[in-house]
Write an enzyme that holds these catalytic residues in place. Structure first.
Site, PDB file in Angstrom:
ATOM      1  N   LYS A   1      38.795  45.837  37.111  1.00 25.84           N
ATOM      2  CA  LYS A   1      37.986  44.614  37.041  1.00 25.84           C
ATOM      3  C   LYS A   1      36.502  44.900  37.244  1.00 25.84           C
ATOM      4  O   LYS A   1      35.655  44.181  36.710  1.00 25.84           O
ATOM      5  CB  LYS A   1      38.481  43.579  38.057  1.00 25.84           C
TER       6      LYS A   1
ATOM      7  N   LYS B   1      48.791  45.782  29.607  1.00 27.81           N
ATOM      8  CA  LYS B   1      49.565  44.631  30.082  1.00 27.81           C
ATOM      9  C   LYS B   1      49.130  43.337  29.397  1.00 27.81           C
ATOM     10  O   LYS B   1      47.950  43.145  29.142  1.00 27.81           O
ATOM     11  CB  LYS B   1      49.307  44.577  31.597  1.00 27.81           C
TER      12      LYS B   1
ATOM     13  N   LYS C   1      46.364  36.886  30.753  1.00 29.61           N
ATOM     14  CA  LYS C   1      45.842  35.588  30.357  1.00 29.61           C
ATOM     15  C   LYS C   1      44.342  35.607  30.112  1.00 29.61           C
ATOM     16  O   LYS C   1      43.781  34.688  29.528  1.00 29.61           O
ATOM     17  CB  LYS C   1      46.229  34.484  31.356  1.00 29.61           C
TER      18      LYS C   1
HETATM   19  P1  TYM Z   1      48.357  36.832  38.492  1.00 32.34           P
HETATM   20  O1  TYM Z   1      47.886  35.423  38.455  1.00 32.34           O
HETATM   21  O2  TYM Z   1      47.557  37.869  37.811  1.00 32.34           O
HETATM   22  O3  TYM Z   1      49.833  36.922  37.945  1.00 32.34           O
HETATM   23  C1  TYM Z   1      50.856  36.079  38.454  1.00 32.34           C
HETATM   24  C2  TYM Z   1      52.178  36.790  38.433  1.00 32.34           C
HETATM   25  O4  TYM Z   1      52.504  37.210  37.099  1.00 32.34           O
HETATM   26  C3  TYM Z   1      52.793  38.588  37.096  1.00 32.34           C
HETATM   27  N1  TYM Z   1      52.333  39.147  35.820  1.00 32.34           N
HETATM   28  C4  TYM Z   1      53.109  39.775  34.939  1.00 32.34           C
HETATM   29  N2  TYM Z   1      54.417  40.077  34.948  1.00 32.34           N
HETATM   30  C5  TYM Z   1      54.913  40.734  33.878  1.00 32.34           C
HETATM   31  N3  TYM Z   1      54.167  41.095  32.803  1.00 32.34           N
HETATM   32  C6  TYM Z   1      52.853  40.793  32.753  1.00 32.34           C
HETATM   33  N4  TYM Z   1      52.133  41.144  31.693  1.00 32.34           N
HETATM   34  C7  TYM Z   1      52.273  40.110  33.852  1.00 32.34           C
HETATM   35  N5  TYM Z   1      51.013  39.679  34.122  1.00 32.34           N
HETATM   36  C8  TYM Z   1      51.074  39.098  35.331  1.00 32.34           C
HETATM   37  C9  TYM Z   1      52.047  39.174  38.268  1.00 32.34           C
HETATM   38  O5  TYM Z   1      52.606  40.385  38.701  1.00 32.34           O
HETATM   39  C10 TYM Z   1      52.196  38.068  39.286  1.00 32.34           C
HETATM   40  O6  TYM Z   1      53.448  38.161  39.938  1.00 32.34           O
HETATM   41  N6  TYM Z   1      46.995  38.298  43.050  1.00 32.34           N
HETATM   42  C11 TYM Z   1      48.029  37.632  42.311  1.00 32.34           C
HETATM   43  C12 TYM Z   1      48.278  36.221  42.794  1.00 32.34           C
HETATM   44  C13 TYM Z   1      48.550  36.157  44.249  1.00 32.34           C
HETATM   45  C14 TYM Z   1      49.740  36.508  44.907  1.00 32.34           C
HETATM   46  C15 TYM Z   1      49.517  36.261  46.286  1.00 32.34           C
HETATM   47  C16 TYM Z   1      50.978  36.987  44.459  1.00 32.34           C
HETATM   48  C17 TYM Z   1      47.671  35.723  45.187  1.00 32.34           C
HETATM   49  N7  TYM Z   1      48.253  35.783  46.421  1.00 32.34           N
HETATM   50  C18 TYM Z   1      50.499  36.504  47.216  1.00 32.34           C
HETATM   51  C19 TYM Z   1      51.957  37.220  45.419  1.00 32.34           C
HETATM   52  C20 TYM Z   1      51.724  36.989  46.785  1.00 32.34           C
HETATM   53  C21 TYM Z   1      47.621  37.565  40.853  1.00 32.34           C
HETATM   54  O7  TYM Z   1      46.485  37.680  40.529  1.00 32.34           O
HETATM   55  O8  TYM Z   1      48.626  37.270  40.003  1.00 32.34           O
END
Ligand code: TYM
Length: 330
Positions: free
Chosen positions: A112, A194, A197
């Protein structure tokens, strides 16, 4: 008492089918067995420039999506991270036992920082600590996430153990729950990266809001290879393997069943059918989400009661932490 599950998604864009199969879809299956707490990680999104009005709208949309996907607000605690101030406060305490070096080594921070070179802010570096605070506040045992969050989970575990040994046992050391299939859905345009979004190439991802026509069109354009056999080999056929994984997840089949089904079928027909399967699954979710967004009072009532329930637990944890580190209580 049931064990605690915690997870969250950032309202930083419309979630993709990667977020769905890597996380949200799996949450649905956990809500009967565990005490589930699912958050909307709005504070995390501020590490990248956001348009305030859009962020507010996306927060409500993400809540509607959770419910539309089958998360039951009667069974789970659903809340926005910023509504429970203890998240920011515990982050501060955890910051004091986190080294700058370990944050600089985080893969996502490095990626990032390159992507947003003009805005490498402290929040971006501190992001895993805020995530650790999210998890540790609730005595979380399990964190269902995609594979990309594994490193952040390691940090949460390290910080829990570090705090426990420096002061006294306080935090549960959480375990990640990473699905065997769908933990890393890849971009349709570049199967080596990956699905995200925030991808600037809109053909790279399927958003949960895409229309059936858009979905089929994007799958039709998906990058495959010069071979013509639909078979699973992530090394030499990453594009096709990614599509097979997606199809398997959206039809509840195994990858070998998918391989048998498409034996002798050309890429054109294969991609069309993957697109149709995804569109078919998303249709009822999109309809429910639209209905929910027409009832804002209901959505706000979920957020209010979620924030109350989450605050009650978070406040107790934070009070304990403040006491242990030596902050004077009045
Ligand atoms: P975020 O918003 O990037 O993604 C949310 C969830 O989706 C999963 N994910 C994927 N899984 C499979 N293939 C993909 N291409 C893919 N892209 C995203 C991520 O692994 C995630 O589970 N920091 C976290 C949000 C967060 C969080 C937390 C998660 C904040 N606090 C506490 C767990 C516990 C995030 O940015 O996820």
């Amino acid at each position: 008492m049931a064990k605690i599950v915690f997870s969250a998604v950032q309202p930083s864009g419309i979630p993709t089918i990667g977020n769905y199969v890597g996380a949200i879809k799996n949450w649905v299956g956990l809500q009967d067995e565990y005490d589930c707490i699912f958050s909307i990680a709005d504070l995390h999104t501020l590490t990248v420039r956001q348009t305030p009005a859009e962020l507010r709208a996306r927060t409500l949309e993400l809540l509607a999506l959770y419910v539309a996907c089958g998360i039951d607000p009667e069974k789970c605690v659903l809340f926005a991270q910023s509504h429970v101030h203890e998240h920011a406060e515990l982050t501060w305490i955890l910051n004091t036992i986190t080294s700058v070096g370990e944050m600089q080594r985080m893969t996502q921070f490095k990626d990032k920082s390159q992507k947003h070179a003009e805005n490498v802010n402290m929040g971006l570096m501190d992001y895993p600590v805020l995530m650790a605070a999210d998890i540790l506040l609730y005595g979380t045992e399990f964190v269902p996430v995609g594979a990309d969050q594994k490193q952040h989970l390691e940090i949460a575990r390290d910080l829990a153990m570090r705090f426990n040994s420096r002061y006294s046992p306080t935090f549960v050391v959480p375990e990640p729950l990473i699905p065997k299939c769908g933990a890393r859905v890849m971009s349709l345009q570049d199967p080596s990266s990956k699905m995200s979004k925030s991808d600037l190439n809109l053909n790279g991802f399927i958003s949960m809001d895409d229309t059936p026509e858009e979905i089929v069109k994007k799958f039709k354009r998906a990058v495959t290879d010069s071979d013509s056999r639909v078979c699973f080999d992530e090394q030499s056929k990453p594009g096709v393997s990614n599509l097979m994984t997606i199809y398997a997840l959206f039809t509840d089949k195994t990858v070998s069943e998918v391989e048998a089904e498409f034996d002798g079928v050309g890429y054109g027909d294969f991609k069309q059918r993957v697109g149709e399967a995804v569109a078919e699954t998303l249709k009822p979710i999109q309809k429910r989400k639209a209905d929910l967004l027409n009832d804002k009072d209901y959505l706000f009532s979920i957020l209010k009661s979620g924030a109350e329930k989450a605050s009650y637990i978070a406040m107790k944890t934070l009070r304990k932490v403040y006491k242990k580190v030596g902050l004077l209580q009045i």
